[in-house]
Design a protein around this motif. Structure first.
Motif, PDB file in Angstrom:
ATOM      1  N   LEU A 151       0.859  -1.190   0.000  1.00 22.33           N
ATOM      2  CA  LEU A 151       0.000   0.000   0.000  1.00 22.33           C
ATOM      3  C   LEU A 151       0.892   1.236   0.000  1.00 22.33           C
ATOM      4  N   THR A 152       0.600   2.179  -0.898  1.00 21.41           N
ATOM      5  CA  THR A 152       1.440   3.363  -1.030  1.00 21.41           C
ATOM      6  C   THR A 152       0.650   4.605  -0.656  1.00 21.41           C
ATOM      7  N   LEU A 153       1.188   5.368   0.318  1.00 25.75           N
ATOM      8  CA  LEU A 153       0.542   6.592   0.779  1.00 25.75           C
ATOM      9  C   LEU A 153       1.195   7.790   0.121  1.00 25.75           C
ATOM     10  N   ARG A 154       0.393   8.797  -0.144  1.00 23.45           N
ATOM     11  CA  ARG A 154       0.957  10.087  -0.518  1.00 23.45           C
ATOM     12  C   ARG A 154       0.691  11.010   0.664  1.00 23.45           C
ATOM     13  N   LEU A 155       1.756  11.478   1.303  1.00 21.02           N
ATOM     14  CA  LEU A 155       1.638  12.290   2.511  1.00 21.02           C
ATOM     15  C   LEU A 155       1.829  13.770   2.188  1.00 21.02           C
ATOM     16  N   PRO A 156       1.290  14.651   3.042  1.00 17.96           N
ATOM     17  CA  PRO A 156       1.475  16.091   2.794  1.00 17.96           C
ATOM     18  C   PRO A 156       2.941  16.477   3.002  1.00 17.96           C
ATOM     19  N   PRO A 157       3.395  17.567   2.348  1.00 21.43           N
ATOM     20  CA  PRO A 157       4.781  18.017   2.506  1.00 21.43           C
ATOM     21  C   PRO A 157       5.061  18.306   3.977  1.00 21.43           C
ATOM     22  N   GLY A 158       6.274  17.993   4.422  1.00 22.73           N
ATOM     23  CA  GLY A 158       6.655  18.323   5.791  1.00 22.73           C
ATOM     24  C   GLY A 158       6.352  17.252   6.808  1.00 22.73           C
ATOM     25  N   LEU A 159       5.780  16.124   6.384  1.00 19.10           N
ATOM     26  CA  LEU A 159       5.510  15.022   7.311  1.00 19.10           C
ATOM     27  C   LEU A 159       6.083  13.728   6.734  1.00 19.10           C
ATOM     28  N   ALA A 160       6.728  12.942   7.608  1.00 19.30           N
ATOM     29  CA  ALA A 160       7.328  11.686   7.145  1.00 19.30           C
ATOM     30  C   ALA A 160       7.248  10.633   8.239  1.00 19.30           C
ATOM     31  N   PRO A 161       7.090   9.354   7.864  1.00 20.77           N
ATOM     32  CA  PRO A 161       7.109   8.284   8.861  1.00 20.77           C
ATOM     33  C   PRO A 161       8.529   8.051   9.365  1.00 20.77           C
ATOM     34  N   GLU A 162       8.668   7.330  10.457  1.00 17.32           N
ATOM     35  CA  GLU A 162       9.993   6.917  10.938  1.00 17.32           C
ATOM     36  C   GLU A 162      10.648   6.048   9.864  1.00 17.32           C
ATOM     37  N   ALA A 163      11.980   6.087   9.834  1.00 20.11           N
ATOM     38  CA  ALA A 163      12.728   5.436   8.746  1.00 20.11           C
ATOM     39  C   ALA A 163      12.374   3.960   8.551  1.00 20.11           C
ATOM     40  N   ASP A 164      12.128   3.226   9.635  1.00 22.04           N
ATOM     41  CA  ASP A 164      11.893   1.786   9.459  1.00 22.04           C
ATOM     42  C   ASP A 164      10.421   1.435   9.230  1.00 22.04           C
ATOM     43  N   ALA A 165       9.554   2.458   9.242  1.00 21.10           N
ATOM     44  CA  ALA A 165       8.117   2.173   9.137  1.00 21.10           C
ATOM     45  C   ALA A 165       7.617   2.139   7.698  1.00 21.10           C
TER      46      ALA A 165
END
Ligand SMILES: [Zn+2]
Length: 621
Positions: free
Chosen positions: A580-594
């Protein structure tokens, strides 16, 4: 008098005997039919569900990061809008409560804004919402005193518009630079029946986002100092989607197949752009697993004597190349006007070979009748070998029913192939109005029964009961993108086919390839070269495999909630899925291993199952 009555009786008896004789002569017997020893079925009857209208209340749950649809009239094409938003992967909820809608930052009022459909308090609150920074999108803004808010003087109804042209100078339209995106089709030039009620917004105070073919304003927008925006659509995008999904817009596109035409996708993309601009926590789901740009679904229609043997040669290549294709096989156990029998002992051996190569065995009906769309529904008790439809000519088939075509072919192919059959494509794409519910009643899950250009888009979608507006079906449609019968020989069209894949890939979508294996050399060479050309940006596989992923994605819900550290993405996947691929808003990111970053704010998740909370940290201020 008495004598006359007897004479009449004799005449009637003679006539009925004649009719019976003609009838029985049409039922294939002897060497007109192939009998597989010991095979009879299916036992389980197929019962078509009664129509129970789908309620918008099934879509009312969710958090405030979603797009809110404020439903101003439930007697509308909201189901088309809902299915379109699901297909494009935008999180939304539907409500008839304006106070609840206004807790969101982007609100779409559907299907109209007028003094009659919204209470005075609601109209006033909508205006206040824009002045405090909200994005208000209205479809058919017809009154209620909000003309000035949306920035036009008057509204005029029209029935003759056929095209909508987007102003590429405006930021929300920036992605629509393909000619087929910059100008979309909403009705046929010469067929008033496909036309739909639209509105012109007169004297817009700002340059319209889009105009009709004659330059009249189709989508207007007004921007306020508060950052708020009021945007009005003059055409009903829900109705456009519903008609497109229900196969009611044939002839609207310039093409029947083999072309890029995203006319029903572009209004959804604009809605997505308005949502992303107005909602800082706007996220969405990409349409293809593992951040690939297209899903290439290779399919074959096996509807000719030699095709079933040739199929094995295609399958050998496909297995070697590392993917499965879908073989829509006609359960051809009756000899008729169409062709000889080819699902006999020899045909069954070829079919077993396809199954051994891990290809998908799917149904291409029993009779392959060009008049399938005129068949009666049938009893749902049809079984092999008693079900014996007979094609007499192009326009005449005896003894066929919709359920018979579906359930008997499914039974026989599943028995011979040793796997469940879940995908269907009709011969000649002849498409009865009752097909969606008949497919569901016969345990099919995936249909590929129209072309993408007739559906005006390049995304799969959920079918509707009776191809109508009231009830959704559990069956999904995967329209055909490229086929091998129209226009030049396939190899001559390779460049166009690769170009089409790249055009769909820009926004993401599916690419369903149809090759009849009636011949091998040139067409297999085309398939091989197409696969090689698109493979680096494509997911490649069978309809069943992608369909299962798509159905799981369709059920996924996505909400973002602000936290002191950034936000948390709350994902619910009732059916587990990978990639599953998410498109997230600019300026937000998951933790590296997630999750795995793939650029453009897109992140690929591992296996998602049930309720998942994905923490997001701020990457910049
Ligand atoms: Zn066919």
């Amino acid at each position: 008098m008495k004598q006359r009555a007897v004479l009449l009786m004799v005449l009637l008896l003679a006539m009925s005997a004649f009719v019976a004789a003609v009838r029985s002569a049409r039922i294939p017997v002897g060497d007109q039919i192939h009998l597989f020893e010991g095979l009879t079925g299916p036992e389980k009857p197929s019962r078509v569900a009664a129509e129970v209208p789908t309620s918008w209340r099934g879509f009312e749950d969710g958090g405030t990061s979603r797009l809110a649809i404020l439903l101003s009239d439930e007697d509308s094409a909201w189901l088309g809008l809902v299915h379109g938003l699901r297909s494009i992967g935008l999180p939304f909820l539907v409500t008839d409560d304006y106070e609840r809608a206004l807790q969101h930052r982007v609100v779409l009022v559907y299907p109209r804004i007028s003094g009659r459909t919204l209470a005075p308090g609601a109209l006033q609150s909508l205006a206040g919402f824009v002045h405090t920074g909200g994005t208000l999108v209205g479809v058919n803004v017809l009154g209620g005193g909000l003309e000035a808010l949306f920035g036009f003087a008057e509204v005029a109804p029209r029935r003759d518009h056929t095209r909508v042209r987007f102003d590429l100078a405006q930021a929300v339209n920036a992605g629509f630079d393909d000619p087929r995106e910059a100008e979309i089709r909403i009705a046929a030039e010469r067929n008033a029946a496909t036309g739909m009620g639209t509105h012109d917004y007169l004297a817009p105070v700002q340059a319209p986002l889009a105009v009709y073919e004659d330059g009249a304003a189709a989508i207007v927008e007004r921007v306020f100092d508060s950052g708020g925006r009021a945007c009005a659509f003059g055409f009903d995008l829900g109705l456009l989607l519903l008609k497109a999904h229900n196969r009611r817009l044939e002839g609207v596109s310039d093409d029947y197949a083999n072309a890029y035409d995203p006319s029903a996708d572009v209004p959804l993309r604009l809605l997505a752009a308005l949502y992303r601009r107005g909602e800082p926590l706007a996220a969405s789901l990409e349409p293809v697993p593992d951040a690939q740009r297209i899903a290439l679904l290779v399919t074959h229609d096996v509807d000719y004597l030699r095709s079933i043997a040739n199929s094995v040669r295609y399958a050998a290549y496909e297995r070697e190349a590392g993917f499965a294709a879908t073989y829509f096989i006609q359960a051809k156990y009756v000899r008729d006007w169409n062709d000889e029998i080819f699902l006999d002992e020899t045909g069954a051996r070829h079919l077993e070979r396809l199954a051994a190569l891990q290809m998908e065995i799917a149904s291409h009906s029993v009779a392959h009748s060009a008049v399938f769309d005129t068949f009666a529904l049938g009893s749902g008790d049809e079984t092999y070998p008693d079900y014996r439809p007979f094609v007499k000519s192009r326009n005449r088939t005896y003894g066929g029913t919709i359920l018979g075509e579906l359930r008997v072919s499914r039974f026989l192919l599943a028995e011979l192939g040793g796997m469940p059959v879940v995908s269907f494509r009709p011969g000649h794409l002849s498409n009865p109005r009752l097909l969606p519910q008949a497919l569901a009643a016969s345990d099919y899950r995936y249909s590929s029964s129209v072309t993408a250009n007739v559906s005006l888009g390049h995304l799969p979608f959920r079918l509707n009961h009776s191809r109508d507006s009231r009830m959704e079906s559990d069956v999904f449609e995967f329209p055909i993108t490229v086929e091998d019968e129209l226009g030049a020989p396939m190899l001559e069209r390779l460049g166009d086919a690769v170009d089409l894949a790249k055009r769909i890939a820009r926004h993401g979508g599916i690419y369903v390839l149809l090759i009849h294996p009636d011949t091998v050399e040139d067409k297999l060479s085309f398939e091989r070269q197409l696969v090689e050309a698109v493979r680096e940006f494509a997911w490649v596989g069978a309809l069943q495999e992608f369909g299962a992923w798509w159905a799981a994605r369709d059920a996924v819900t996505l909400d973002l909630r602000a936290t002191p550290a950034g936000a948390v993405a709350e994902i619910v996947a009732p059916t587990p899925l990978e990639g599953l691929t998410l498109r997230l808003p600019p300026g937000l990111a998951p933790e590296a291993d997630a999750a795995t970053a793939v650029g453009d704010g897109r992140w690929v998740l591992g296996r998602v199952e049930g309720r998942v909370a994905l923490p997001l940290r701020r990457t910049r201020d």
